[in-house]
Motif scaffolding. Structure first.
Motif, short mmCIF file in Angstrom:
data_model
loop_
_atom_site.label_atom_id
_atom_site.label_comp_id
_atom_site.label_asym_id
_atom_site.label_seq_id
_atom_site.Cartn_x
_atom_site.Cartn_y
_atom_site.Cartn_z
N MET A 129 27.29 49.66 49.72
CA MET A 129 27.99 48.04 49.93
C MET A 129 27.32 47.10 49.54
SD MET A 129 30.81 49.06 51.79
CE MET A 129 31.30 47.45 52.35
N ILE A 130 26.10 47.11 49.00
CA ILE A 130 25.20 46.04 48.55
C ILE A 130 25.98 45.66 47.36
CG2 ILE A 130 23.13 45.31 47.52
CD1 ILE A 130 21.55 46.92 49.31
N TRP A 131 26.58 46.12 46.41
CA TRP A 131 27.25 45.91 45.28
C TRP A 131 28.42 44.77 45.60
CZ3 TRP A 131 32.21 47.19 44.41
CH2 TRP A 131 32.74 48.09 45.07
N LEU A 132 29.09 45.22 46.82
CA LEU A 132 30.34 44.56 47.12
C LEU A 132 29.81 43.23 47.48
CD1 LEU A 132 33.30 44.56 47.78
CD2 LEU A 132 32.82 45.59 49.78
N ARG A 133 28.76 43.21 48.24
CA ARG A 133 28.34 41.80 48.69
C ARG A 133 27.88 41.11 47.59
NH1 ARG A 133 24.30 43.44 53.36
NH2 ARG A 133 24.15 41.12 53.70
N LYS A 134 27.30 41.51 46.55
CA LYS A 134 26.66 40.83 45.32
C LYS A 134 28.21 40.40 44.74
CE LYS A 134 22.09 43.07 44.49
NZ LYS A 134 21.52 43.74 43.56
N THR A 135 29.06 41.33 44.45
CA THR A 135 30.18 40.85 43.95
C THR A 135 30.70 39.59 44.77
OG1 THR A 135 30.81 42.87 42.97
CG2 THR A 135 32.51 41.48 43.00
N ARG A 136 30.94 39.63 45.78
CA ARG A 136 31.42 38.57 46.66
C ARG A 136 30.47 37.16 46.57
NH1 ARG A 136 32.74 40.47 52.58
NH2 ARG A 136 33.72 38.40 52.53
N LEU A 137 29.21 37.25 46.35
CA LEU A 137 28.44 36.23 46.35
C LEU A 137 28.65 35.59 45.00
CD1 LEU A 137 25.07 37.55 47.62
CD2 LEU A 137 26.23 35.58 48.40
N ILE A 138 28.78 36.43 43.93
CA ILE A 138 29.21 35.86 42.32
C ILE A 138 30.59 34.94 42.49
CG2 ILE A 138 29.85 36.62 40.10
CD1 ILE A 138 27.88 38.80 40.30
N LEU A 139 31.29 35.64 43.21
CA LEU A 139 32.67 34.94 43.29
C LEU A 139 32.47 33.49 43.98
CD1 LEU A 139 35.20 38.15 44.16
CD2 LEU A 139 34.80 36.61 41.92
N LEU A 140 31.72 33.63 45.02
CA LEU A 140 31.27 32.48 45.94
C LEU A 140 30.76 31.47 45.06
CD1 LEU A 140 31.58 30.92 48.60
CD2 LEU A 140 29.22 32.05 48.91
N LEU A 141 29.65 31.78 44.13
CA LEU A 141 29.07 31.06 43.33
C LEU A 141 30.18 30.26 42.12
CD1 LEU A 141 26.41 29.65 41.99
CD2 LEU A 141 26.45 31.96 40.56
N CYS A 161 24.89 36.95 53.14
CA CYS A 161 23.63 37.50 53.17
C CYS A 161 23.03 37.94 54.35
CB CYS A 161 22.73 36.32 52.89
SG CYS A 161 22.83 35.61 51.00
N GLY A 162 24.26 37.84 55.40
CA GLY A 162 23.51 38.41 56.78
C GLY A 162 22.77 37.75 57.50
N VAL A 163 22.84 36.36 57.35
CA VAL A 163 21.95 35.43 57.93
C VAL A 163 22.59 34.36 58.78
CG1 VAL A 163 20.23 33.48 57.68
CG2 VAL A 163 20.33 35.48 55.96
N GLU A 164 22.18 34.45 60.25
CA GLU A 164 22.66 33.69 61.00
C GLU A 164 21.72 32.45 61.54
OE1 GLU A 164 23.49 33.78 66.04
OE2 GLU A 164 22.78 35.63 64.89
N VAL A 165 22.25 31.30 61.47
CA VAL A 165 21.46 29.96 61.76
C VAL A 165 21.59 29.62 63.32
CG1 VAL A 165 21.04 27.43 61.31
CG2 VAL A 165 21.87 29.34 59.46
N GLU A 166 20.42 29.40 63.70
CA GLU A 166 20.31 28.79 65.32
C GLU A 166 19.65 27.38 65.16
OE1 GLU A 166 19.09 31.30 68.75
OE2 GLU A 166 17.21 30.21 68.36
N VAL A 167 20.16 26.60 65.80
CA VAL A 167 19.60 25.10 65.70
C VAL A 167 18.90 24.69 67.04
CG1 VAL A 167 20.10 22.82 65.40
CG2 VAL A 167 21.38 24.71 63.80
N GLN A 168 17.88 24.12 67.03
CA GLN A 168 17.18 23.80 68.33
C GLN A 168 16.89 22.36 68.01
OE1 GLN A 168 13.92 26.46 69.17
NE2 GLN A 168 15.39 27.83 70.27
N GLY A 169 16.26 21.63 69.28
CA GLY A 169 15.96 20.33 69.28
C GLY A 169 17.12 19.06 69.00
#
Length: 282
Positions: free
Chosen positions: A1-13, A47-55
């Motif tokens: 499935m990594i190739w699919l995520r890379k394809t979606r990243l290219i399209l997003l770019l 990229c599978g990254v979640e952001v948590e904001v503190q402060g």
């Protein structure tokens, strides 16, 4: 499935380039910031990254007219910050020549500096001061390089002259990447050594889901200090923010603002320091 995520990243770019070319020329500042934030959020999600904001208290606006300083771990750092609040980054001029990425950076307001040229450094300092006075948030990574996140390197003080000269605040930010399931630090996003951008992307996509903690600390007012003192105190605050020790960060800021300006010194290592105890999910 990594190739699919890379394809979606290219399209997003490609989509980002299209928006920059067709929408940015006439868009308002508010619209540009909204587009940058939304695009960055989509990139991080792919990229599978979640952001948590503190402060930052609920409803409290992001700082403006300030220089943001943060520790530097990954190329993802830029989009983590953009996903919270778009900023104008300062980067080496070589990045402008990078295919696609350099063009996108230029269109999204990156300020390029030719390192080693004193005249260009003066030009950039004046430009940074001017745009901060106009209300822009300018972000720099004063370490000058990336680390694996277990330490914060000494801060270069050169660009600190801009807030000192303008009497403008410095906003320290600490970044830390964690395994989303265990809460333990992860080095998967670290863009260090001889890694290429594609190799770094592969490591991120193959890693378990990642949570990045973005912690804002107390602002430092640079009205009556040298740029070197400002850089040292800003680094100490970032060290504590990166480790989740927010109370210690406030102690450093309080000491910095005292007349004798004698904030305590710390080594900068993150191992063994306390984990954050409060959460503010973004």
């Amino acid at each position: 499935m990594i190739w699919l995520r890379k394809t979606r990243l290219i399209l997003l770019l490609l989509r980002g380039m299209l928006v920059c070319a067709t929408v940015f020329p006439w868009a308002s500042i508010a619209m540009r910031e909204r587009l940058i934030r939304n695009w960055s959020c989509k990139l991080l999600k792919l990229c599978g990254v979640e952001v948590e904001v503190q402060g930052l208290a609920p409803g409290q606006p992001a700082p403006r007219g300030a220089m943001m300083v943060a520790n530097h771990i990954s190329w993802l750092d830029i989009y983590v910050i953009h996903s919270w609040h778009p900023a104008r980054f300062v980067a080496k001029s070589e990045i402008r020549a990078w295919p696609l990425i350099g063009w996108l950076c230029e269109k999204t307001g990156t300020i390029f500096i030719e390192r080693g040229r004193k005249r260009d450094a003066h030009r950039v300092l004046h430009h940074i001061t001017d745009v901060m006075r106009q209300g822009d948030l300018v972000c720099v990574f004063p370490e000058g390089t990336t680390t694996d996140g277990t330490e914060v390197l000494p801060f270069h003080a050169n660009l600190m002259q801009a807030p000192v000269a303008g009497g403008l605040p410095v906003q320290p930010v600490g970044l830390r990447y964690l395994d989303a399931a265990t809460g333990l630090p992860t080095v998967a996003p670290a863009y260090i050594g001889d890694l290429s951008l594609l190799q770094s992307l592969d490591m991120i996509l193959r890693a378990p889901p990642i949570k990045v903690r973005l912690t804002l600390g107390p602002q430092l007012m640079a009205t009556s200090t040298s740029r070197r003192e400002l850089a040292e105190s800003a680094r100490e605050v970032v060290v504590h923010l990166s480790a989740g020790a927010q109370e210690a960060a406030f102690h450093v800021a309080d000491a910095f603002h005292e007349p004798n300006n004698s904030a305590p010194r710390y080594s900068g290592t993150l191992r063994g320091l306390a984990e954050p105890s409060t959460n503010n999910l973004a």
